[in-house]
Scaffold this motif. Structure first.
Motif, PDB file in Angstrom:
ATOM      1  N   LEU A  48       3.930  14.411  -5.801  1.00  0.00           N
ATOM      2  CA  LEU A  48       3.683  14.082  -4.522  1.00  0.00           C
ATOM      3  C   LEU A  48       2.327  13.830  -4.380  1.00  0.00           C
ATOM      4  O   LEU A  48       1.256  14.610  -4.859  1.00  0.00           O
ATOM      5  CB  LEU A  48       3.881  15.156  -3.639  1.00  0.00           C
ATOM      6  N   THR A  49       1.785  12.813  -3.586  1.00  0.00           N
ATOM      7  CA  THR A  49       0.337  12.515  -3.495  1.00  0.00           C
ATOM      8  C   THR A  49       0.406  12.133  -1.892  1.00  0.00           C
ATOM      9  O   THR A  49       1.234  11.489  -1.504  1.00  0.00           O
ATOM     10  CB  THR A  49       0.006  11.515  -4.302  1.00  0.00           C
ATOM     11  N   ALA A  50      -0.790  12.476  -1.382  1.00  0.00           N
ATOM     12  CA  ALA A  50      -1.247  11.962  -0.085  1.00  0.00           C
ATOM     13  C   ALA A  50      -2.562  11.391  -0.037  1.00  0.00           C
ATOM     14  O   ALA A  50      -3.382  11.947  -0.574  1.00  0.00           O
ATOM     15  CB  ALA A  50      -1.050  13.077   0.785  1.00  0.00           C
ATOM     16  N   GLU A  51      -2.557  10.365   0.628  1.00  0.00           N
ATOM     17  CA  GLU A  51      -3.792   9.677   0.701  1.00  0.00           C
ATOM     18  C   GLU A  51      -4.305   9.428   2.233  1.00  0.00           C
ATOM     19  O   GLU A  51      -3.730   8.743   3.044  1.00  0.00           O
ATOM     20  CB  GLU A  51      -3.982   8.182   0.071  1.00  0.00           C
TER      21      GLU A  51
ATOM     22  N   VAL B  81      -6.613  13.667   5.185  1.00  0.00           N
ATOM     23  CA  VAL B  81      -6.266  14.817   4.197  1.00  0.00           C
ATOM     24  C   VAL B  81      -5.698  13.785   2.971  1.00  0.00           C
ATOM     25  O   VAL B  81      -4.688  13.198   3.085  1.00  0.00           O
ATOM     26  CB  VAL B  81      -5.128  15.692   4.549  1.00  0.00           C
ATOM     27  N   SER B  82      -6.187  14.253   1.825  1.00  0.00           N
ATOM     28  CA  SER B  82      -5.827  13.725   0.557  1.00  0.00           C
ATOM     29  C   SER B  82      -5.392  15.127  -0.334  1.00  0.00           C
ATOM     30  O   SER B  82      -6.211  15.837  -0.619  1.00  0.00           O
ATOM     31  CB  SER B  82      -6.658  12.703  -0.047  1.00  0.00           C
TER      32      SER B  82
ATOM     33  N   PRO C 258       2.977  10.012  10.114  1.00  0.00           N
ATOM     34  CA  PRO C 258       1.566  10.086  10.125  1.00  0.00           C
ATOM     35  C   PRO C 258       0.965   9.063  11.154  1.00  0.00           C
ATOM     36  O   PRO C 258       1.471   7.882  11.143  1.00  0.00           O
ATOM     37  CB  PRO C 258       1.048   9.925   8.811  1.00  0.00           C
ATOM     38  N   THR C 259      -0.214   9.082  11.695  1.00  0.00           N
ATOM     39  CA  THR C 259      -0.740   8.128  12.676  1.00  0.00           C
ATOM     40  C   THR C 259      -1.648   7.156  11.644  1.00  0.00           C
ATOM     41  O   THR C 259      -1.532   5.820  11.707  1.00  0.00           O
ATOM     42  CB  THR C 259      -1.995   8.556  13.371  1.00  0.00           C
ATOM     43  N   ALA C 260      -2.220   7.478  10.466  1.00  0.00           N
ATOM     44  CA  ALA C 260      -2.473   6.572   9.301  1.00  0.00           C
ATOM     45  C   ALA C 260      -2.428   7.301   8.029  1.00  0.00           C
ATOM     46  O   ALA C 260      -2.203   8.580   8.073  1.00  0.00           O
ATOM     47  CB  ALA C 260      -3.841   6.266   9.606  1.00  0.00           C
ATOM     48  N   GLY C 261      -2.614   6.707   6.958  1.00  0.00           N
ATOM     49  CA  GLY C 261      -2.481   7.112   5.666  1.00  0.00           C
ATOM     50  C   GLY C 261      -1.181   6.888   4.848  1.00  0.00           C
ATOM     51  O   GLY C 261      -0.256   6.178   5.264  1.00  0.00           O
ATOM     52  N   ARG C 262      -1.008   7.413   3.798  1.00  0.00           N
ATOM     53  CA  ARG C 262      -0.020   6.904   2.599  1.00  0.00           C
ATOM     54  C   ARG C 262       0.594   8.357   2.111  1.00  0.00           C
ATOM     55  O   ARG C 262      -0.029   9.237   1.475  1.00  0.00           O
ATOM     56  CB  ARG C 262      -0.412   6.232   1.855  1.00  0.00           C
ATOM     57  N   ILE C 263       1.901   8.382   1.933  1.00  0.00           N
ATOM     58  CA  ILE C 263       2.492   9.697   1.256  1.00  0.00           C
ATOM     59  C   ILE C 263       3.496   8.791   0.098  1.00  0.00           C
ATOM     60  O   ILE C 263       4.248   8.144   0.434  1.00  0.00           O
ATOM     61  CB  ILE C 263       3.364  10.286   2.094  1.00  0.00           C
ATOM     62  N   THR C 264       3.297   9.202  -1.208  1.00  0.00           N
ATOM     63  CA  THR C 264       4.142   8.853  -2.447  1.00  0.00           C
ATOM     64  C   THR C 264       4.739  10.087  -3.051  1.00  0.00           C
ATOM     65  O   THR C 264       4.174  11.165  -3.235  1.00  0.00           O
ATOM     66  CB  THR C 264       3.050   8.223  -3.495  1.00  0.00           C
ATOM     67  N   PHE C 265       6.002  10.075  -3.006  1.00  0.00           N
ATOM     68  CA  PHE C 265       6.771  10.900  -3.594  1.00  0.00           C
ATOM     69  C   PHE C 265       7.572  10.259  -5.018  1.00  0.00           C
ATOM     70  O   PHE C 265       8.379   9.389  -4.764  1.00  0.00           O
ATOM     71  CB  PHE C 265       7.911  11.607  -2.693  1.00  0.00           C
ATOM     72  N   ASP C 266       7.110  10.738  -6.256  1.00  0.00           N
ATOM     73  CA  ASP C 266       7.810  10.643  -7.490  1.00  0.00           C
ATOM     74  C   ASP C 266       7.651   9.000  -7.667  1.00  0.00           C
ATOM     75  O   ASP C 266       8.634   8.412  -8.094  1.00  0.00           O
ATOM     76  CB  ASP C 266       9.387  10.761  -7.665  1.00  0.00           C
TER      77      ASP C 266
ATOM     78  N   VAL D 179       6.696   6.691   0.374  1.00  0.00           N
ATOM     79  CA  VAL D 179       7.838   7.210   1.440  1.00  0.00           C
ATOM     80  C   VAL D 179       7.306   7.175   2.756  1.00  0.00           C
ATOM     81  O   VAL D 179       7.965   7.808   3.643  1.00  0.00           O
ATOM     82  CB  VAL D 179       8.480   8.522   0.925  1.00  0.00           C
ATOM     83  N   THR D 180       5.910   6.729   3.011  1.00  0.00           N
ATOM     84  CA  THR D 180       5.427   6.936   4.291  1.00  0.00           C
ATOM     85  C   THR D 180       6.271   6.355   5.556  1.00  0.00           C
ATOM     86  O   THR D 180       6.273   7.075   6.633  1.00  0.00           O
ATOM     87  CB  THR D 180       4.076   6.396   4.259  1.00  0.00           C
ATOM     88  N   ARG D 181       7.006   5.093   5.384  1.00  0.00           N
ATOM     89  CA  ARG D 181       7.710   4.763   6.439  1.00  0.00           C
ATOM     90  C   ARG D 181       9.335   4.709   6.219  1.00  0.00           C
ATOM     91  O   ARG D 181       9.857   3.809   6.923  1.00  0.00           O
ATOM     92  CB  ARG D 181       7.139   3.143   6.905  1.00  0.00           C
ATOM     93  N   LEU D 182       9.701   5.521   5.321  1.00  0.00           N
ATOM     94  CA  LEU D 182      11.141   5.456   5.141  1.00  0.00           C
ATOM     95  C   LEU D 182      12.045   5.678   6.493  1.00  0.00           C
ATOM     96  O   LEU D 182      11.505   6.631   7.254  1.00  0.00           O
ATOM     97  CB  LEU D 182      11.596   6.454   3.965  1.00  0.00           C
TER      98      LEU D 182
END
Length: 560
Positions: free
Chosen positions: A298-301, A325-326, A358-366, A370-373
């Motif tokens: 999992l990563t958050a940017e 937050v990252s 989130p209001t802004a930013g990016r979430i990646t899973f595996d 998945v930010t806007r799933l």
């Protein structure tokens, strides 16, 4: 063992002798306190420690004559300044409560009247005991007492209601109420167990100052041995209704004699050694070449979360709850997210779990963004992300037996048939070290530690890759904490689970986590391996958090 009589005992402010208390139940009387002896002298702080159910709070409430219905004193004496409170009638007890003996209860959310201003609640004590000439005088003195207890702008705070104050502020109000009549004895029943370490330290510092200047004696009820180590001159250890060991704090905590005291110290995160080399970090192979670091799960940017607010033009918009937050969580790794209340930890977790957008930013899973799933894709993601909540008393449906609670995710995702679900539930309960008969019980029939292990079993039902643990042990005593943390570590070792562990308890972090990220005001101010951050913190705020950890610097006693 009990405290032997000494020549100084006639000078004791509080002397409890051979106290026995039982609770009436349908199955018959159940002993809660068995022959307890305690002595508290003027100006002394005595810590009464032990796990949940040991009889600590029952003993404390007996001193104040506040035992619940169904409880009765079957024997012994409770002498305060020569008066036996165990044999006293209600009028004598009322005269002592508040005036001679003050109480700081555990939960300010329950203990304060939600529809009455806090200043009025402090003034009520002064009026009740005839310590103010009139209401105006009482309210003026109440504001002074709130200031003495550490509240800023005490006159303004006195006009506020409890819900308008933070948890730490509400606890200060309880301290002001308890000390309003300048009692000679203060009973503090877990006064800071729900607070983060920085607020806890501030509260206890104020309590120390106020009691020292007035030479008030303190009976401090706590399951936190770090707090006892820092704040008490003597310690009495309770187990199963008995005092098994008592003595000077340094002596009891460094050279315990009773096996229960030794076990309690071994279970306490503040005294336990750091965890072994974590499985989630790179270790050397046989040839000495470092193993490759595990891949990120999992990563958050640059995550940002802003909440709607009124734009009146007169007020500055509130800062984001999460502000850039990252972070990353590797496979098989535990990342601890720490910080004081309101720092943005739980909001960050909700973003990562996709429980809020989130209001802004990016979430990646595996490897997938998945930010806007939405829809079916988001539902599929939820199978791989699970959560264990803070309070085991509210996160389980009290109407359902444990078997149905654990099987609920399997039913929701239509996994397997009834027979296979029953088999899986049995396996899950066994994995979290719960006996098979727990499956037929309801949550009310379990201890806090058992309930939290049920919650862990439920979170594991769908075989997730990542489990978010949101303050999962903060409501538990040290023995239950140790059992839950051991279960989490064992499951990680067997299944390669990843954990995002949210907590304000840095002693727990050292025991469970591989890496730590420190949050303040919605931002991550420092991150790195746990031992590096603990021993060589770069940021002043991280150092302040570490300095506030109770019992820091002490270690568990050596084995015999």
């Amino acid at each position: 063992m009990t405290t032997p009589p000494t020549s100084s005992e006639p000078e004791a402010l509080l002397a409890v002798r051979d106290l026995t208390i039982t609770y009436a139940t349908r199955a018959g009387p159940v002993p809660a306190v068995r022959g307890v002896d305690l002595t508290v002298r003027p100006g002394e702080v005595l810590a009464l420690v032990g796990e949940s159910g040991s009889g600590k709070s029952t003993t404390a409430h007996a001193v104040l004559g506040l035992l619940p219905p169904g409880a009765r004193v079957d024997g012994g004496t409770i002498r305060y300044a020569g008066t036996d409170l165990a044999a006293a009638d209600e009028s004598v007890l009322r005269a002592h409560r508040g005036r001679a003996i003050g109480l700081v209860p555990q939960d300010p959310a329950v203990s304060l009247n939600p529809v009455q201003r806090v200043g009025s609640q402090v003034a009520e004590v002064l009026l009740l005991h005839g310590l103010a000439a009139d209401r105006d005088t009482a309210h003026a003195r109440a504001a002074e007492l709130l200031g003495e207890a550490g509240l800023d702008r005490p006159r303004d705070r006195a006009r506020q209601y409890p819900h308008e104050l933070s948890g730490g502020m509400r606890q200060r109000v309880l301290i002001a109420i308890a000390l309003a009549a300048r009692p000679r004895l203060l009973v503090a029943d877990e006064p800071t167990s729900a607070l983060d370490v920085t607020v806890q330290r501030t509260i206890l510092d104020h309590l120390d100052t106020l009691t020292r200047t007035s030479e008030t004696a303190v009976l401090l009820i706590t399951h936190d041995l770090g707090v006892a180590a820092d704040r008490a001159g003597r310690v009495a250890v309770m187990a199963r209704g008995r005092v098994v060991e008592t003595g000077p704090t340094d002596e009891v905590l460094t050279s315990p004699r009773h096996p229960y005291t030794k076990a309690l110290l071994a279970a306490a995160p503040a005294f336990a050694p750091a965890r072994r080399t974590p499985s989630g970090t790179a270790e050397a192979r046989d040839g000495g070449t470092p193993a490759p670091a595990p891949a990120d799960l999992l990563t958050a940017e640059n995550l940002v979360k802003e909440y709607p607010h009124r734009r009146t033009g007169r007020h500055t918009p509130p800062p984001p709850a999460v502000d850039g937050v990252s972070l990353r969580v590797a496979r098989g790794e535990t990342l601890a997210l720490v910080g004081e209340s309101g720092s943005g930890k739980s909001t960050t977790a909700r973003l990562l779990l996709r429980l809020t957008d989130p209001t802004a930013g990016r979430i990646t899973f595996d490897g997938q963004d998945v930010t806007r799933l939405r829809g079916a894709a988001l539902r599929a993601l939820r199978r791989r992300l699970q959560i264990v909540y803070q309070n085991p008393y509210t996160s389980l449906d009290p109407r359902l037996p444990v078997a149905e609670i654990v099987a609920e995710p399997l039913r929701a995702f239509r996994v397997a048939g009834r027979a296979e679900r029953t088999r899986r539930v049995a396996v899950l309960l066994d994995r979290v070290h719960l006996p098979a008969d727990v499956a037929r019980r309801r949550p009310a029939e379990l201890s806090g530690g058992q309930r939290q292990r049920v919650a862990i079993a439920r979170a594991l039902a769908l075989r997730p890759d990542l489990v978010v643990c949101d303050e999962p042990v903060s409501a538990l005593d040290v023995s239950a904490q140790a059992h839950v943390l051991d279960v989490l570590a064992e499951l990680q070792s067997e299944d390669g689970l990843s954990y995002l562990f949210i907590t304000h308890d840095l002693a727990v972090v050292r025991r469970i986590a591989h890496r730590v990220a420190v949050m303040r005001h919605g931002r991550i101010v420092e991150t790195g391996p746990v031992e590096t951050v603990f021993t060589e913190p770069r940021e002043a705020w991280t150092r302040a958090l570490l300095d506030a950890v109770p019992g820091r610097g002490r270690s568990a006693p050596a084995d015999d």
